[in-house]
Design an enzyme around this catalytic site. Structure first.
Site, PDB file in Angstrom:
ATOM      1  N   LYS A   1      41.081   7.290  19.447  1.00  0.00           N
ATOM      2  CA  LYS A   1      41.597   6.255  20.353  1.00  0.00           C
ATOM      3  C   LYS A   1      40.612   5.871  21.461  1.00  0.00           C
ATOM      4  O   LYS A   1      40.650   4.752  21.963  1.00  0.00           O
ATOM      5  CB  LYS A   1      42.913   6.717  20.990  1.00  0.00           C
ATOM      6  CG  LYS A   1      44.088   6.677  20.028  1.00  0.00           C
ATOM      7  CD  LYS A   1      45.308   7.337  20.652  1.00  0.00           C
ATOM      8  CE  LYS A   1      46.539   6.504  20.393  1.00  0.00           C
ATOM      9  NZ  LYS A   1      47.734   7.066  21.031  1.00  0.00           N
TER      10      LYS A   1
ATOM     11  N   ALA B   1      48.245  15.273  31.546  1.00  0.00           N
ATOM     12  CA  ALA B   1      47.256  14.313  32.052  1.00  0.00           C
ATOM     13  C   ALA B   1      46.313  13.842  30.941  1.00  0.00           C
ATOM     14  O   ALA B   1      45.163  13.506  31.192  1.00  0.00           O
ATOM     15  CB  ALA B   1      46.469  14.947  33.193  1.00  0.00           C
ATOM     16  N   GLY B   2      46.805  13.819  29.706  1.00  0.00           N
ATOM     17  CA  GLY B   2      45.993  13.356  28.578  1.00  0.00           C
ATOM     18  C   GLY B   2      46.130  11.850  28.380  1.00  0.00           C
ATOM     19  O   GLY B   2      46.582  11.124  29.264  1.00  0.00           O
ATOM     20  N   GLY B   3      45.761  11.374  27.180  1.00  0.00           N
ATOM     21  CA  GLY B   3      45.797   9.944  26.865  1.00  0.00           C
ATOM     22  C   GLY B   3      47.193   9.357  26.961  1.00  0.00           C
ATOM     23  O   GLY B   3      47.379   8.242  27.468  1.00  0.00           O
TER      24      GLY B   3
ATOM     25  N   ASP C   1      50.970   1.640  23.610  1.00  0.00           N
ATOM     26  CA  ASP C   1      51.724   2.871  23.892  1.00  0.00           C
ATOM     27  C   ASP C   1      52.601   2.733  25.138  1.00  0.00           C
ATOM     28  O   ASP C   1      53.758   3.161  25.152  1.00  0.00           O
ATOM     29  CB  ASP C   1      50.778   4.068  24.062  1.00  0.00           C
ATOM     30  CG  ASP C   1      50.297   4.626  22.727  1.00  0.00           C
ATOM     31  OD1 ASP C   1      51.017   4.470  21.724  1.00  0.00           O
ATOM     32  OD2 ASP C   1      49.204   5.218  22.683  1.00  0.00           O
TER      33      ASP C   1
ATOM     34  N   GLY D   1      61.676  11.036  22.088  1.00  0.00           N
ATOM     35  CA  GLY D   1      60.357  10.425  21.965  1.00  0.00           C
ATOM     36  C   GLY D   1      60.152   9.537  20.753  1.00  0.00           C
ATOM     37  O   GLY D   1      59.155   8.816  20.677  1.00  0.00           O
TER      38      GLY D   1
ATOM     39  N   ARG E   1      42.019  17.650  35.629  1.00  0.00           N
ATOM     40  CA  ARG E   1      42.331  16.461  34.801  1.00  0.00           C
ATOM     41  C   ARG E   1      43.326  15.559  35.516  1.00  0.00           C
ATOM     42  O   ARG E   1      43.250  14.330  35.420  1.00  0.00           O
ATOM     43  CB  ARG E   1      42.898  16.882  33.439  1.00  0.00           C
ATOM     44  CG  ARG E   1      41.849  17.542  32.547  1.00  0.00           C
ATOM     45  CD  ARG E   1      42.322  17.689  31.130  1.00  0.00           C
ATOM     46  NE  ARG E   1      42.367  16.408  30.441  1.00  0.00           N
ATOM     47  CZ  ARG E   1      42.795  16.262  29.198  1.00  0.00           C
ATOM     48  NH1 ARG E   1      43.209  17.297  28.509  1.00  0.00           N
ATOM     49  NH2 ARG E   1      42.813  15.079  28.618  1.00  0.00           N
TER      50      ARG E   1
ATOM     51  N   ASN F   1      45.107   1.802  20.599  1.00  0.00           N
ATOM     52  CA  ASN F   1      45.827   2.301  19.424  1.00  0.00           C
ATOM     53  C   ASN F   1      46.080   1.209  18.394  1.00  0.00           C
ATOM     54  O   ASN F   1      46.640   1.472  17.330  1.00  0.00           O
ATOM     55  CB  ASN F   1      47.175   2.932  19.841  1.00  0.00           C
ATOM     56  CG  ASN F   1      48.183   1.900  20.295  1.00  0.00           C
ATOM     57  OD1 ASN F   1      47.822   0.817  20.755  1.00  0.00           O
ATOM     58  ND2 ASN F   1      49.459   2.224  20.181  1.00  0.00           N
TER      59      ASN F   1
ATOM     60  N   THR G   1      45.623  22.078  33.784  1.00  0.00           N
ATOM     61  CA  THR G   1      44.330  22.126  34.491  1.00  0.00           C
ATOM     62  C   THR G   1      44.325  20.997  35.525  1.00  0.00           C
ATOM     63  O   THR G   1      44.333  19.821  35.166  1.00  0.00           O
ATOM     64  CB  THR G   1      43.141  21.957  33.527  1.00  0.00           C
ATOM     65  OG1 THR G   1      43.407  20.847  32.661  1.00  0.00           O
ATOM     66  CG2 THR G   1      42.916  23.175  32.682  1.00  0.00           C
ATOM     67  N   ARG G   2      44.312  21.384  36.785  1.00  0.00           N
ATOM     68  CA  ARG G   2      44.476  20.418  37.884  1.00  0.00           C
ATOM     69  C   ARG G   2      43.377  19.357  37.894  1.00  0.00           C
ATOM     70  O   ARG G   2      43.632  18.190  38.252  1.00  0.00           O
ATOM     71  CB  ARG G   2      44.517  21.178  39.215  1.00  0.00           C
ATOM     72  CG  ARG G   2      44.838  20.263  40.387  1.00  0.00           C
ATOM     73  CD  ARG G   2      44.908  20.970  41.721  1.00  0.00           C
ATOM     74  NE  ARG G   2      44.984  19.973  42.781  1.00  0.00           N
ATOM     75  CZ  ARG G   2      46.038  19.797  43.563  1.00  0.00           C
ATOM     76  NH1 ARG G   2      47.108  20.542  43.425  1.00  0.00           N
ATOM     77  NH2 ARG G   2      46.016  18.871  44.507  1.00  0.00           N
TER      78      ARG G   2
END
Length: 277
Positions: free
Chosen positions: A70, A134-136, A107, A245, A162, A91, A159-160
């Site tokens: 992506k 905090a991903g895509g 998305d 979802g 990101r 996407n 993980t802060r």
């Protein structure tokens, strides 16, 4: 007599066998009586550009792009929409008649449509949204929520650093919480969104304490395997309106199908059933 070309589309990723997109698009092609095909394509990163550039020559009108491509697809496309640039990922590809490859991200649109239908009384103005991850997917969700007018995003990630990167990209309407504070963060939210894979079949359990939830909070999970995650089950017991979802997957496919095949499909019970087959 000239026969019209049969339009082709598909989804590109690696692995790809798990994708529900073929079931959804094939269901719509059949439902609307459209002579077209939609196929899964397992393509490695090394071959991505070569494959994408060849597709229009084979009669493809467009394609979906999923993990892990992506981000990389953005540098291959000739035109990229503003929202895809903001999210940092695409996407959906549209192969234009002038030969240009147009990349978009649907998305965020799919997320908001699913939310509006599943929780019709939720309003962006009703208060902050707490986002886990905090991903895509989080980037798409945050972009769409800010655009819709949510006053503040409360963000927590394992993980802060990101999460801090997202704040740098999206600005001061984001407030970062340490992962150990994620449960407390929910107490202040009108909407809670899980964008992590926690709670998914085969992934780690969602261990964030959920006692901060109250009945007025809308809770949605991007995970759809299982359809009812532990987060949604707990939220239901508290009395929250919950949204699974699967709808996001279905609604993000609508604008793509319309662009490729010329008909705007409806997301209904039969569409959900096709995705769950």
């Amino acid at each position: 007599m000239n026969m019209p070309n049969i339009p082709l589309a598909g989804v590109i990723g690696s692995p790809i066998a798990q994708s529900k997109s073929p079931q959804v698009h094939r269901h719509w092609l059949k439902t609307y009586g459209i002579a077209g095909h939609y196929i899964p394509m397992d393509v490695s990163t090394d071959n991505l550009e070569e494959v994408v550039r060849a597709l229009p020559k084979m009669g493809f009108v467009g394609a979906n792009v999923t993990l892990p491509h992506k981000e990389k697809i953005m540098s291959i496309a000739d035109l990229v929409t503003d929202r895809a640039i903001l999210i940092g990922a695409a996407n959906t590809l549209i192969f234009r008649k002038d030969g240009k490859i147009h990349a978009d991200n649907t998305d965020g649109y799919g997320f908001l449509e699913n939310l509006k239908i599943g929780a019709p009384n939720w309003s962006p103005k009703s208060g902050p949204a707490a986002v886990l991850g905090a991903g895509g997917a989080a980037r798409a969700v945050i972009a769409s929520l800010l655009d819709a007018g949510v006053p503040e995003i409360l963000l927590s990630n394992r993980t802060r650093v990101r999460a801090e990167k997202l704040k740098a990209d999206f600005g001061n309407r984001l407030r970062i919480f340490d992962w150990v504070q994620a449960g407390n963060m929910m107490e202040h939210a009108a909407l809670v969104v899980n964008t992590t894979s926690l709670g998914m079949i085969g992934k780690g359990a969602m261990r964030v304490p959920l006692d901060g939830l109250n009945a007025a909070t809308v809770v949605t999970d991007l995970v759809y395997a299982p359809l009812k995650t532990n987060l949604l089950e707990t939220a239901e017991q508290v009395g929250c309106v919950t949204v699974d979802g699967l709808g996001m997957l279905l609604h993000q496919a609508v604008p793509a199908f319309e662009r490729w095949f010329g008909t705007r499909p409806e997301v209904d019970r039969a569409t959900r059933a096709a995705a769950l087959r």
